[in-house]
Design an enzyme around this catalytic site. Structure first.
Site, mmCIF file in Angstrom:
data_model
loop_
_atom_site.group_PDB
_atom_site.id
_atom_site.type_symbol
_atom_site.label_atom_id
_atom_site.label_comp_id
_atom_site.label_asym_id
_atom_site.label_seq_id
_atom_site.Cartn_x
_atom_site.Cartn_y
_atom_site.Cartn_z
ATOM 1 N N TYR A 97 -2.216 -0.702 10.577
ATOM 2 C CA TYR A 97 -2.456 -1.443 9.016
ATOM 3 C C TYR A 97 -1.078 -0.632 8.734
ATOM 4 O O TYR A 97 -0.993 -1.214 7.839
ATOM 5 C CB TYR A 97 -3.824 -0.635 8.604
ATOM 6 C CG TYR A 97 -4.369 -0.398 6.474
ATOM 7 C CD1 TYR A 97 -3.851 -2.223 6.496
ATOM 8 C CD2 TYR A 97 -3.342 0.079 5.907
ATOM 9 C CE1 TYR A 97 -3.759 -2.219 5.301
ATOM 10 C CE2 TYR A 97 -3.914 -0.138 4.525
ATOM 11 C CZ TYR A 97 -3.708 -1.104 4.341
ATOM 12 O OH TYR A 97 -3.353 -1.175 2.698
ATOM 13 N N LYS B 121 1.796 -3.235 6.921
ATOM 14 C CA LYS B 121 2.772 -3.468 5.694
ATOM 15 C C LYS B 121 3.814 -3.199 5.068
ATOM 16 O O LYS B 121 4.626 -3.791 4.591
ATOM 17 C CB LYS B 121 1.631 -2.372 4.701
ATOM 18 C CG LYS B 121 -0.075 -2.517 3.891
ATOM 19 C CD LYS B 121 0.400 -4.011 3.815
ATOM 20 C CE LYS B 121 -1.539 -3.931 3.150
ATOM 21 N NZ LYS B 121 -1.663 -5.924 2.505
ATOM 22 N N SER C 146 0.934 -1.195 -0.137
ATOM 23 C CA SER C 146 -0.070 0.063 0.211
ATOM 24 C C SER C 146 0.927 1.065 0.054
ATOM 25 O O SER C 146 2.124 1.417 1.150
ATOM 26 C CB SER C 146 -0.615 0.147 0.894
ATOM 27 O OG SER C 146 -1.983 1.061 1.686
#
Length: 344
Positions: free
Chosen positions: A152, A156, A127
């Site tokens: 989050y 990644k 991302s």
């Protein structure tokens, strides 16, 4: 028959569209999903679109080693893995960090343990959140990664590092990380698209739900950013172009002598939230009522990609405009509405 490819999170938004492109190119597909953030009905939608001859579904969880081992025992002929199974809400991750680390990091490690031992090419869904608010725009792959503002985003970053280290330690293991910007839109057939559970976390499905009358108004989070109209600017890319990038990436891993790659995937254009609303109103001929809400913690003001590396190295060329994507998203919303949002 074509090579068999595993898509984890295969019934999610990105997974379903990657499945469609893989099928078009003659691959056989195993979809793995625990249905925590997707609907079983999506599998039936894919069968309607593609037929069931080259499509299999396994309800399994990447964070459960026994289930992952069982899947690879059953499908010993898997030749490539596209890993999309992840929890993905910035705000939810701030409230539930342990769930995100358990699934996104623990699940990745479980999956890699099986894949590495079999030397299966591995493509990872990353991302643009790994960049945070970049110091320079557009954002290049060599832009410094910043400590993430959310669990989050950090999962990644950690996931990419785990994959990079694994590739460095094992010359025969090939891997690629794709740093998505903002996927939008739906398949041209309108049979698959973004299908959020509950209140949408992404802009476009929220807009389409307001357009169809499912929601009263759109919340725009903040209008005092240092941008042209005060709202956040993002790089929106049609999900079909993103799906095509996955297949090109996997095929690169099949044929390349190098064993680790990182690519941005975006259009390379920044569009504000208010402009997206205006564009949708134009393509749908529907007015969108909105109100300005408090800015969300963790939202960066501006993010858009320099995608020249994937264009030049993989010969990837996006085919669709932002307006194309918005119209396809609207057609998908109308399809759902006409079918009463059928779910299982």
């Amino acid at each position: 028959m074509g090579l068999k490819i595993l898509i984890t999170g295969g019934l999610g938004y990105i997974g379903a569209h990657v499945c469609a492109v893989l099928h078009q190119k003659g691959y056989r597909i195993v979809l793995m999903d625990n249905l925590s953030n997707s609907f079983l009905q999506m599998y039936h939608q894919l069968i309607t679109l593609l037929g069931e001859q080259s499509l299999e579904f396994e309800k399994k969880d990447i964070s459960r080693p026994d289930e992952v081992k069982e899947l690879f025992r059953k499908h010993s002929d898997i030749k490539g893995v596209i890993h999309l199974a992840a929890l993905k809400s910035v705000n939810q991750s701030i409230a539930q960090p342990l769930s995100y680390y358990h699934n996104n990091v623990g699940g990745l490690i479980t999956l890699l343990s099986e894949v590495k031992s079999k030397n299966i090419p591995f493509l990872f869904s990353s991302s643009c959140t790994v960049y945070g608010q970049a110091d320079q725009l557009p954002i290049k792959e060599n832009t410094s990664l910043k400590p993430s503002f959310s669990p989050y985003g950090f999962t990644k970053q950690v996931g990419e590092q785990i994959i990079k280290d694994t590739a460095k330690a094992n010359d025969s293991f090939k891997a690629m990380s794709l740093r998505y910007f903002n996927p939008i839109g739906a398949h041209p057939s309108s049979l698959i698209g973004e299908w959020p559970i509950g209140e949408p976390q992404n802009l476009v499905p929220y807009i389409t739900q307001v357009g169809i009358g499912k929601r009263k108004e759109l919340k725009i989070f903040g209008d005092t950013y240092d941008t042209t109209d005060g709202t956040c600017i993002r790089d929106y890319i049609h999900v079909m172009d993103l799906a095509e990038a996955h297949v090109l990436g996997l095929e690169t891993l099949f044929s390349s002598n190098s064993n680790h790659y990182v690519y941005n995937v975006g259009l390379g254009k920044g569009v504000s939230v208010k402009e997206m609303v205006s564009r949708f109103e134009k393509v749908s001929e529907r007015p969108i009522k909105y109100k300005i809400s408090k800015a969300r913690k963790g939202d960066v003001p501006i993010a858009y990609a320099d995608a020249s590396r994937i264009r030049h190295q993989l010969n990837w060329q996006p085919k669709y405009s932002i307006n194309d994507a918005l119209l396809s998203a609207w057609n998908w919303e109308k399809y759902l509405h006409s079918n009463n949002d059928h779910k299982e």
